[in-house]
Write an enzyme that holds these catalytic residues in place. Structure first.
Site, PDB file in Angstrom:
ATOM      1  N   GLU A  36       0.799  -1.229   0.000  1.00  0.00           N
ATOM      2  CA  GLU A  36       0.000   0.000   0.000  1.00  0.00           C
ATOM      3  C   GLU A  36       0.831   1.277   0.000  1.00  0.00           C
ATOM      4  O   GLU A  36       0.722   2.093  -0.896  1.00  0.00           O
ATOM      5  CB  GLU A  36      -0.941   0.033   1.207  1.00  0.00           C
ATOM      6  CG  GLU A  36      -2.192  -0.757   1.030  1.00  0.00           C
ATOM      7  CD  GLU A  36      -3.134  -0.554   2.208  1.00  0.00           C
ATOM      8  OE1 GLU A  36      -4.218  -0.007   1.983  1.00  0.00           O
ATOM      9  OE2 GLU A  36      -2.771  -0.938   3.329  1.00  0.00           O
ATOM     10  N   LYS A  51      -0.209  14.055  14.354  1.00  0.00           N
ATOM     11  CA  LYS A  51       0.532  15.146  15.003  1.00  0.00           C
ATOM     12  C   LYS A  51       0.393  16.440  14.224  1.00  0.00           C
ATOM     13  O   LYS A  51       0.370  17.529  14.801  1.00  0.00           O
ATOM     14  CB  LYS A  51       2.008  14.781  15.169  1.00  0.00           C
ATOM     15  CG  LYS A  51       2.244  13.486  15.916  1.00  0.00           C
ATOM     16  CD  LYS A  51       1.423  13.395  17.194  1.00  0.00           C
ATOM     17  CE  LYS A  51       1.302  11.975  17.687  1.00  0.00           C
ATOM     18  NZ  LYS A  51       0.316  11.156  16.962  1.00  0.00           N
ATOM     19  N   ALA A 198      -4.506   5.900  23.572  1.00  0.00           N
ATOM     20  CA  ALA A 198      -3.837   7.018  22.910  1.00  0.00           C
ATOM     21  C   ALA A 198      -4.591   7.489  21.671  1.00  0.00           C
ATOM     22  O   ALA A 198      -4.796   8.698  21.480  1.00  0.00           O
ATOM     23  CB  ALA A 198      -2.410   6.626  22.548  1.00  0.00           C
ATOM     24  N   GLY A 286      -8.558  -0.364  20.006  1.00  0.00           N
ATOM     25  CA  GLY A 286      -7.376  -1.176  19.821  1.00  0.00           C
ATOM     26  C   GLY A 286      -7.181  -1.629  18.391  1.00  0.00           C
ATOM     27  O   GLY A 286      -7.903  -1.209  17.476  1.00  0.00           O
ATOM     28  N   VAL A 287      -6.202  -2.487  18.204  1.00  0.00           N
ATOM     29  CA  VAL A 287      -5.843  -2.935  16.856  1.00  0.00           C
ATOM     30  C   VAL A 287      -5.714  -4.454  16.817  1.00  0.00           C
ATOM     31  O   VAL A 287      -5.622  -5.118  17.851  1.00  0.00           O
ATOM     32  CB  VAL A 287      -4.517  -2.289  16.395  1.00  0.00           C
ATOM     33  CG1 VAL A 287      -4.675  -0.783  16.272  1.00  0.00           C
ATOM     34  CG2 VAL A 287      -3.374  -2.635  17.338  1.00  0.00           C
ATOM     35  N   HIS A 335       8.273   3.154  17.549  1.00  0.00           N
ATOM     36  CA  HIS A 335       9.663   3.126  18.008  1.00  0.00           C
ATOM     37  C   HIS A 335      10.047   1.752  18.538  1.00  0.00           C
ATOM     38  O   HIS A 335      11.202   1.346  18.451  1.00  0.00           O
ATOM     39  CB  HIS A 335       9.946   4.222  19.044  1.00  0.00           C
ATOM     40  CG  HIS A 335       8.901   4.412  20.084  1.00  0.00           C
ATOM     41  ND1 HIS A 335       7.709   5.047  19.833  1.00  0.00           N
ATOM     42  CD2 HIS A 335       8.868   4.081  21.396  1.00  0.00           C
ATOM     43  CE1 HIS A 335       6.994   5.091  20.944  1.00  0.00           C
ATOM     44  NE2 HIS A 335       7.677   4.503  21.906  1.00  0.00           N
ATOM     45  N   HIS A 459      18.450  26.250  33.203  1.00  0.00           N
ATOM     46  CA  HIS A 459      17.399  27.156  33.656  1.00  0.00           C
ATOM     47  C   HIS A 459      17.302  28.339  32.693  1.00  0.00           C
ATOM     48  O   HIS A 459      18.318  28.867  32.270  1.00  0.00           O
ATOM     49  CB  HIS A 459      17.727  27.671  35.061  1.00  0.00           C
ATOM     50  CG  HIS A 459      16.760  28.710  35.558  1.00  0.00           C
ATOM     51  ND1 HIS A 459      15.523  28.375  36.052  1.00  0.00           N
ATOM     52  CD2 HIS A 459      16.848  30.064  35.616  1.00  0.00           C
ATOM     53  CE1 HIS A 459      14.889  29.484  36.414  1.00  0.00           C
ATOM     54  NE2 HIS A 459      15.681  30.523  36.145  1.00  0.00           N
TER      55      HIS A 459
END
EC number: 1.8.1.4
Length: 480
Positions: A36, A51, A198, A286-287, A335, A459
């Site tokens: 695909e 994102k 998520a 879910g998957v 990841h 800082h």
């Protein structure tokens, strides 16, 4: 005669293409079979385009509150749904082309089609059953196609697809998976999201920010079920403050379709029911691993609840057959797939490798506020018998957070009281998905609280909260 490779990887997603590049670096003649789109779900329909959508929502949120930053805006802020979606798709297209370039640069062949493992060492590729999903992602030029190919090592990296609940089957119009939610013809004014993992929470956050009335239905008592309970509770409080409605300990038992709406029957843990009508419904429960039609059953490859069983180094019970990424089981994260693939191919090469420690794999949810974590939750650490020291530091005590206008959030760290070992870190708030890696590195280096306490954090930064949380665990916090 079949064309011969050292390694054939089935699937060109994050796990597949990264593994292919590493294989080429190690001197293997390598090919990737893809049906695909190069880059897989993550790049084309998951991690990256979501994102891009969430970035548009974030900027829109700031546009709605310019006065908080001493700014003024001429007229009311608005958005063009088509342009928002187009930007997201363009980001994916750009990266998709980049994957093709990287494979070509590393002399990895791309074979376009559906793969079937006829026997160990042999893959038959047939024409794809459906064309590439994206119009801007046609079949790449110059790639190979149908035929029989041989390889001593075959790595399955076919990923996963959305899970479908009986009676709530996606239809592409009223009931969506993340595919449809990412490219709507128009943004709905009301939305029901089933599932608060998520994927569900990211879409709930996006559409709520863009003005939709959003209700999230979660069967478990806690939203974001894999996260630390304290962090999840704080995130829920923020979501509800934004106007999101959350029904936890509840399930959708029935969905009825109207002309341009859906009505869901929702049952709570006590058995009481209510109905809720919205323009659209997203099923994010879910998957499911893509392990069908690959020939695995006939080869006797061992499976467990739909995923392929491996030895932690990618090897299945059938010599010459390997599996990485989503098909090799949770956590189903890009990841994880990438690193799992590198471990697998380096094992094949004979390099010194070791199985990935899944407790050191970070998880990130890019909602508003962001959520990020690594390691054990407080509850899990106690369940495993640890005596723990827990540190907390609120965003409101951090100068950079206040300057950013982001005073709501928390950094939480969990240590083994006996050894000082960092067991887990959990965050909710602005940019925590960027901060979490500091703790991941610390855990991989087996850092104790002493090293973290003596580390110098710059800082003013949000990262100072990471330091303060460690200090708090040992009674030394400064700024609260």
């Amino acid at each position: 005669m079949a064309e011969t490779y050292d390694v054939i990887i089935i699937g060109g997603g994050p796990g597949g293409y990264v593994t292919a590049i590493r294989a080429a670096q190690l001197g293997f003649k390598t090919a990737v079979v893809e049906r695909e789109h190069l880059g897989g779900i993550c790049l084309n329909w998951g991690c990256i385009p979501t994102k891009a959508l969430l970035r548009s929502a974030e900027i829109y949120h700031y546009m709605q509150h310019p006065q908080a930053y001493g700014l003024t805006l001429q007229g009311q802020p608005g958005f063009d749904p088509a342009a928002v979606v187009k930007r997201s798709r363009n980001v994916s297209a750009q990266l998709n082309q980049g994957v093709g370039f990287l494979l070509k640069k590393n002399k990895v062949d791309v074979i376009w089609g559906e793969a079937f493992i006829t026997k160990p060492g042999e893959v038959k590729v047939s024409a794809p059953k459906k064309p590439a999903v994206q119009p801007q992602n046609p079949v790449p030029k110059g790639v190979k196609g149908e035929g029989t190919y041989a390889a001593k090592h075959i790595i399955v990296a076919t990923g996963a697809r959305p899970r479908v609940l009986p009676g709530i089957e996606p239809d592409g119009k009223l009931i969506w998976t993340y595919f449809e939610a990412m490219k709507p013809d128009a943004f709905p004014k009301s939305l029901i999201v089933i599932g608060s993992g998520a994927i569900g929470i990211e879409f709930a956050s996006f559409y709520r920010t863009m003005g939709a009335e959003v209700t999230v239905v979660e069967v478990l008592p806690q939203i974001l079920p894999v996260e630390d309970a304290e962090i999840a509770a704080l995130a829920r409080k923020r979501f509800e403050k934004q106007g999101m409605k959350i029904l936890s300990g509840a399930k959708v038992t029935k969905v009825e379709k109207g002309a341009n709406s859906v009505t869901a029957t929702i049952q709570d843990e006590k058995g009481a029911t209510q109905t809720l009508t919205a323009e659209r419904l997203i099923s994010a429960v879910g998957v499911v691993c893509n392990t069908e039609n690959l020939g695995l059953e006939g080869l006797g490859v061992k499976m467990d609840r739909g995923s392929i069983v491996t030895d932690g180094l990618g090897r299945t019970n059938v010599p010459g057959i390997y599996a990485i990424g989503d098909v090799a089981g949770p956590p189903m994260l890009a990841h994880k797939a990438e690193h799992e693939g590198v471990i697998c191919i380096e094992t094949i090469k004979g390099l010194h490798t070791h199985a990935m420690d899944k407790l050191k794999i970070p998880g990130c949810t890019y909602c508003n506020p962001q959520v990020a974590s690594v390691g054990l939750t407080e509850a899990k650490a106690k369940e495993q018998g640890y005596q723990v020291k827990v540190g907390r530091f609120p965003f409101v005590g951090n100068g950079k957070a206040i300057a950013l206008g982001e005073p709501d959030g928390l950094v939480k760290t969990i240590f083994d009281a006996k050894t000082g070992k960092l067991l887990g870190a959990h965050m909710v708030g602005a940019e925590v998905t960027e901060l979490i890696q500091g703790y991941v590195v610390a855990m991989n280096l087996e850092t104790t609280e002493e090293e973290l306490i003596h580390a110098v954090f710059p800082h003013p930064t949000l990262s100072e909260m990471m330091h303060e949380s460690v200090l708090d665990a040992y009674g030394r916090v400064i700024h609260v």
